[in-house]
Design an enzyme around this catalytic site. Sequence first.
Site, PDB file in Angstrom:
ATOM      1  N   MET A 116      14.732  63.639  88.660  1.00 24.65           N
ATOM      2  CA  MET A 116      13.518  62.974  89.118  1.00 24.65           C
ATOM      3  C   MET A 116      12.299  63.901  89.051  1.00 24.65           C
ATOM      4  O   MET A 116      12.441  65.109  88.804  1.00 24.65           O
ATOM      5  CB  MET A 116      13.722  62.482  90.547  1.00 24.65           C
ATOM      6  CG  MET A 116      14.831  61.454  90.684  1.00 24.65           C
ATOM      7  SD  MET A 116      15.130  60.946  92.388  1.00 24.65           S
ATOM      8  CE  MET A 116      13.600  60.078  92.774  1.00 24.65           C
ATOM      9  N   ASP A 141      18.583  60.197  89.594  1.00 23.01           N
ATOM     10  CA  ASP A 141      19.950  60.716  89.568  1.00 23.01           C
ATOM     11  C   ASP A 141      20.717  60.487  90.867  1.00 23.01           C
ATOM     12  O   ASP A 141      21.893  60.088  90.843  1.00 23.01           O
ATOM     13  CB  ASP A 141      19.977  62.192  89.178  1.00 23.01           C
ATOM     14  CG  ASP A 141      19.012  63.059  89.972  1.00 23.01           C
ATOM     15  OD1 ASP A 141      18.349  62.556  90.914  1.00 23.01           O
ATOM     16  OD2 ASP A 141      18.914  64.258  89.666  1.00 23.01           O
TER      17      ASP A 141
END
Length: 485
Positions: free
Chosen positions: A80, A236
């Site tokens: 991210m 994730d």
Amino acid sequence: MHLLGIDLGTSSIKAVLMNDQQVILGSNSQALAVTRPQVGWSEQDPADWLTAVDHALQTLQQAHPQAMADVQGLALSGQMHGATLVDAQNQVLRPCILWNDTRSYQEAAALDANPIFRQLSGNIVFPGFTAPKLVWVQKHEPALFAKLHKLLLPKDYVRWWLTGEYASDMSDAAGTAWLDVAKRVWSPELLAGSGMRIEQMPQVLEGTAVSGYLHPRLAERWGIKQRVVVAGGAGDNAAAACGMGTVTAGSAFVSLGTSGVLFAATARYLPNPESAVHTFCHALPNTWHQMGVILSATDSLNWYAQIANQSPVALTQALGENLKPPSRVSFLPYLSGERTPHNDAKIRGAFIGLSHADQQVDLTQAVLEGVAFAIRDNLAALKAAGSHLERVTAVGGGSRSPYWLKVLATTLNLPIDLPAEGDFGAAFGAARLALIAATQAEPFSVLTVPAVAQTIEPETQFIQAFNEAYAHYQHLYPALKGASL
């Protein structure tokens, strides 16, 4: 029907091939490199992501040609917060500034001082978030910033390459500091507050929605004969939660990956930015999650292993199977600064309490315990933010160390479940989201909880000793902060 899940990690790309019964038929990983041009900087070349995805899917096609021919759904998960800047010709303007890059700590503090950021995003503006990175680029690379056409998160640049669409999902977008996390839309006020315009952003979708379709030329390259739906996917950690069925309120996991994450699903939006807990959208509509994040979990062990000229596995195996009393040496895992609970980009790590008697095994033990104590800091922060955990599921490379799990269970005083044999990580979670998007299945019927193979219980005879060691650990951050250069 077959599905693909692709996880763009920091150190590797992983692709899994799954059938519609959620059986993984094959997987492939391709390594990625991180460059650190200056202290506190962390970058990757987005071209390397595309090469890695291509190699991974070609490898799966060679191993499973019939299954690959029948792929009908694909989803991405990924690291991210990264800032991938592209111009109007879709050329990447500079290396991607990654999640663990802390150069924009001054810009983050300035944005965080504006009360609308915490009010609308529900989070502190951390230096690793995307918004302060773009303010840094405006300040230090203005000519380049003037060429910006679209800002894409790492996995969403891969999505553009796969589909030609500019799109992101709610869970990943929530980590930019530009999303109104309660309303699940880009906030024009937050974008304007950091010099951005809404037309520079991709469309934002739920993780289970259809974001586009795979380019026919790529489908042909990878031996795929069907039209392939590309789902919204997830950041994730939200994708890993989908892989483990951590989608209902009260369920939680701990991830010992490059970073360390303590993740709790919530049924409603529960912001508490003062605790430095992240409050983000989950990958499913009308769901959210809270998480505490430390920046260097297995990264700490990998760093020490390189110095010790040993593999991480060899170092942890040297500790044996039985839990020992806490090490006399303390390790603070702030190699890249820290997020939860300190929000301190400038702090750096340390060994404290070294003596002539200490050996390599003592320092290994200190590293594992220091990471566990940092995750206990996260447990306290989650409790302050309203999440009360009774047990957690462990994932990530560090969860393969039985000794580390014993340290963590005893430090947290929580049972830790290990999933039955199988891969329940972010790539699998992405494949599950692809299945939902391709079939329009009811999400909770797909995102089931895996069977538990083993539960690591806290070792009661050591709980008091670890409590005392943790109390000592808590005194070290203020002292180190005062001594840092």
